[in-house]
Design an enzyme around this catalytic site. Structure first.
Site, PDB file in Angstrom:
ATOM      1  N   PHE A 133      23.770 -14.087 -30.765  1.00  0.00           N
ATOM      2  CA  PHE A 133      23.436 -14.582 -32.167  1.00  0.00           C
ATOM      3  C   PHE A 133      23.986 -13.358 -33.029  1.00  0.00           C
ATOM      4  O   PHE A 133      23.923 -12.170 -32.836  1.00  0.00           O
ATOM      5  CB  PHE A 133      22.032 -14.471 -32.326  1.00  0.00           C
ATOM      6  CG  PHE A 133      21.769 -14.808 -33.595  1.00  0.00           C
ATOM      7  CD1 PHE A 133      21.722 -16.388 -33.959  1.00  0.00           C
ATOM      8  CD2 PHE A 133      21.536 -14.013 -34.700  1.00  0.00           C
ATOM      9  CE1 PHE A 133      21.363 -16.689 -35.385  1.00  0.00           C
ATOM     10  CE2 PHE A 133      21.273 -14.373 -36.003  1.00  0.00           C
ATOM     11  CZ  PHE A 133      20.945 -15.470 -36.420  1.00  0.00           C
ATOM     12  N   ASP A 218      27.150  -5.072 -32.019  1.00  0.00           N
ATOM     13  CA  ASP A 218      26.159  -5.678 -32.894  1.00  0.00           C
ATOM     14  C   ASP A 218      24.903  -4.974 -32.366  1.00  0.00           C
ATOM     15  O   ASP A 218      24.325  -5.551 -31.498  1.00  0.00           O
ATOM     16  CB  ASP A 218      26.278  -7.147 -32.822  1.00  0.00           C
ATOM     17  CG  ASP A 218      25.478  -7.736 -33.826  1.00  0.00           C
ATOM     18  OD1 ASP A 218      24.758  -7.104 -34.386  1.00  0.00           O
ATOM     19  OD2 ASP A 218      25.396  -9.006 -34.005  1.00  0.00           O
ATOM     20  N   LYS A 247      19.165  -4.667 -40.804  1.00  0.00           N
ATOM     21  CA  LYS A 247      17.551  -4.637 -40.470  1.00  0.00           C
ATOM     22  C   LYS A 247      16.907  -3.282 -40.862  1.00  0.00           C
ATOM     23  O   LYS A 247      16.474  -3.258 -42.070  1.00  0.00           O
ATOM     24  CB  LYS A 247      17.301  -5.001 -38.956  1.00  0.00           C
ATOM     25  CG  LYS A 247      17.652  -6.413 -38.798  1.00  0.00           C
ATOM     26  CD  LYS A 247      16.609  -7.056 -37.407  1.00  0.00           C
ATOM     27  CE  LYS A 247      17.449  -8.372 -37.021  1.00  0.00           C
ATOM     28  NZ  LYS A 247      16.814  -9.699 -37.776  1.00  0.00           N
TER      29      LYS A 247
END
Ligand SMILES: Cc1ncc(COP(=O)(O)O)c(C=O)c1O
Length: 395
Positions: A133, A218, A247
């Site tokens: 993802f 990532d 985040k």
């Protein structure tokens, strides 16, 4: 505004894109959240991995308050003290990755890294992994694997392919002299909390080097102390060429970044950019957040608390549990059946957790969570696994 009004207004005006839960949160402190009636919840989701420092961290709040009276916005064509302070800090987190591009979210950091890889190498190919993802905008979505996210949006960006995770042979075959980058989550989050093997990450570095392909890692979900290091990849002794993060970078304020190594070329004015990227307000929050992670030794705490949590979870005597896995405080509890009813039951006991796919309960608590709170989580989870819907009744 009372609760009924809030429900009505949000229900009327929502885009419809979110499966809403019937709780109104109005306040947070540390690992706790309170709803509009003052009911307390233990947050083991951290707003999908954002609140590594917990909620309302005083140092982030103070930095925001101070900077908001000085300068909130400034395009990156001009210099700024807060941005310089953040660049200095973030540029030392991973030796070898000294340059940085600032943006505003995880998907934007992945988009940027993919563009940087293509412009740097002049090649089209992007190899990603199954279950990956990487975000929901078109470039990141093309690297995301699950068809649940992709369906309805084709044609996606050409040039992408996917290989099985942790499979060195498949990666050898997929990467060629036409490959701009291989993009990897060292710990897959959404995909089910799967941790990459050391040999795999090291082979990825070697294979990329053999083809002058860039290695993108990532760390949008795994970054900033969560896995026991600033970034999970540091536990593998591997330095990527591009590292995506977002985040928790700015303590809850929207911010993303790409850390950039020396092999990445051709980043000249106009190639990419972001209006909000590197604004002084986000930078001030990020400096405060990174300093707090360091001062409070949160990466080490995450490693220790993660070990403790996983050990306690493994001690739960339940036939429903298939596996406990993870790294630091990025923890997955895989069940032999669908987890949604158990997440709902946990929520009824005032604990917030996430799923990762259909059968994994994902725990991403703030790194400042206490051992007593972890014990409470494990005890409640253990009860929920006994009393929530019996096997076979799960939706
Ligand atoms: C590994 C990873 N990459 C990218 C993203 C996308 O981040 P954002 O939702 O900030 O765009 C996420 C979000 O969960 C993620 O976990």
């Amino acid at each position: 505004m009372n609760a009924t009004e809030i429900f009505e207004i949000e229900s009327k005006h929502t885009s419809g894109l979110y499966g809403k839960q019937p709780i109104i949160f109005v306040r947070g402190q540390g690992a706790l959240l309170w709803d509009i009636d003052g009911v307390e919840y233990l947050d083991c989701a951290s707003g999908h991995g954002v609140a590594n420092l917990g909620h309302a961290h005083p140092k982030v709040a103070a930095a925001l308050a101070e900077q908001s009276t000085k300068l909130i916005t400034l395009f990156e064509t001009f210099y700024n003290d807060q941005r310089a302070a953040l660049m200095q800090k973030i540029g030392t987190l991973v030796p070898g990755l000294e340059r940085v591009f600032f943006c505003n979210s995880g998907t934007e950091s992945v988009e940027a890294a993919i563009k940087f890889a293509r412009i740097s190498t002049g090649r089209p190919g992007i190899v990603a992994t199954m279950r990956a993802f990487h975000g929901r905008t078109m470039g990141s979505l093309s690297a995301t694997y699950n068809k649940k996210y992709r369906e309805g949006f084709e044609p996606l960006v050409p040039g992408y392919s996917h290989v099985p995770y942790n499979n060195i042979e498949a990666l050898e075959k997929a990467v060629s002299d036409e490959t701009a980058a291989f993009i990897l989550e060292v710990v897959q989050g959404e995909g089910g909390v799967y941790v990459a093997d050391k040999a795999y990450v090291q082979a990825a570095r070697r294979i990329c080097d053999e083809h002058n392909t860039l290695l993108i890692v990532d760390e949008v979900q795994s970054g900033f102390g969560r896995t026991g290091n600033w970034f999970a990849v540091q536990s593998y002794g591997v330095t990527p060429d591009l590292l995506c993060c977002a985040k928790s970078l700015a303590g809850g304020i929207p911010m993303g970044a790409v850390l950039i190594g020396s092999a990445v070329k051709n980043l000249v004015p106009g190639v990419h950019g972001s209006t909000f990227g590197g604004n002084p307000l986000s930078c001030a929050a990020a400096v405060a957040a990174l300093n707090a992670i360091e001062e409070e030794n949160l990466a080490v705490q995450a490693a220790e608390k993660g070990e403790y949590l996983m050990q306690k979870l493994r001690e739960i005597d339940s036939p429903l549990i298939r596996e406990v896995r993870g790294m630091g405080l990025m923890v997955g509890l895989e069940l032999k059946q669908k987890v949604q009813p158990y997440l709902k039951a946990l929520q009824e006991q005032h604990i917030l957790a996430l799923n990762a796919g259909l059968t994994v309960i994902r725990l991403l608590p703030p790194l400042i969570i206490t051992y007593a709170q972890l014990d409470h989580l494990v005890e409640t989870l253990s009860e929920v696994l006994k009393t929530a819907p019996a096997a076979g009744q799960a939706e």
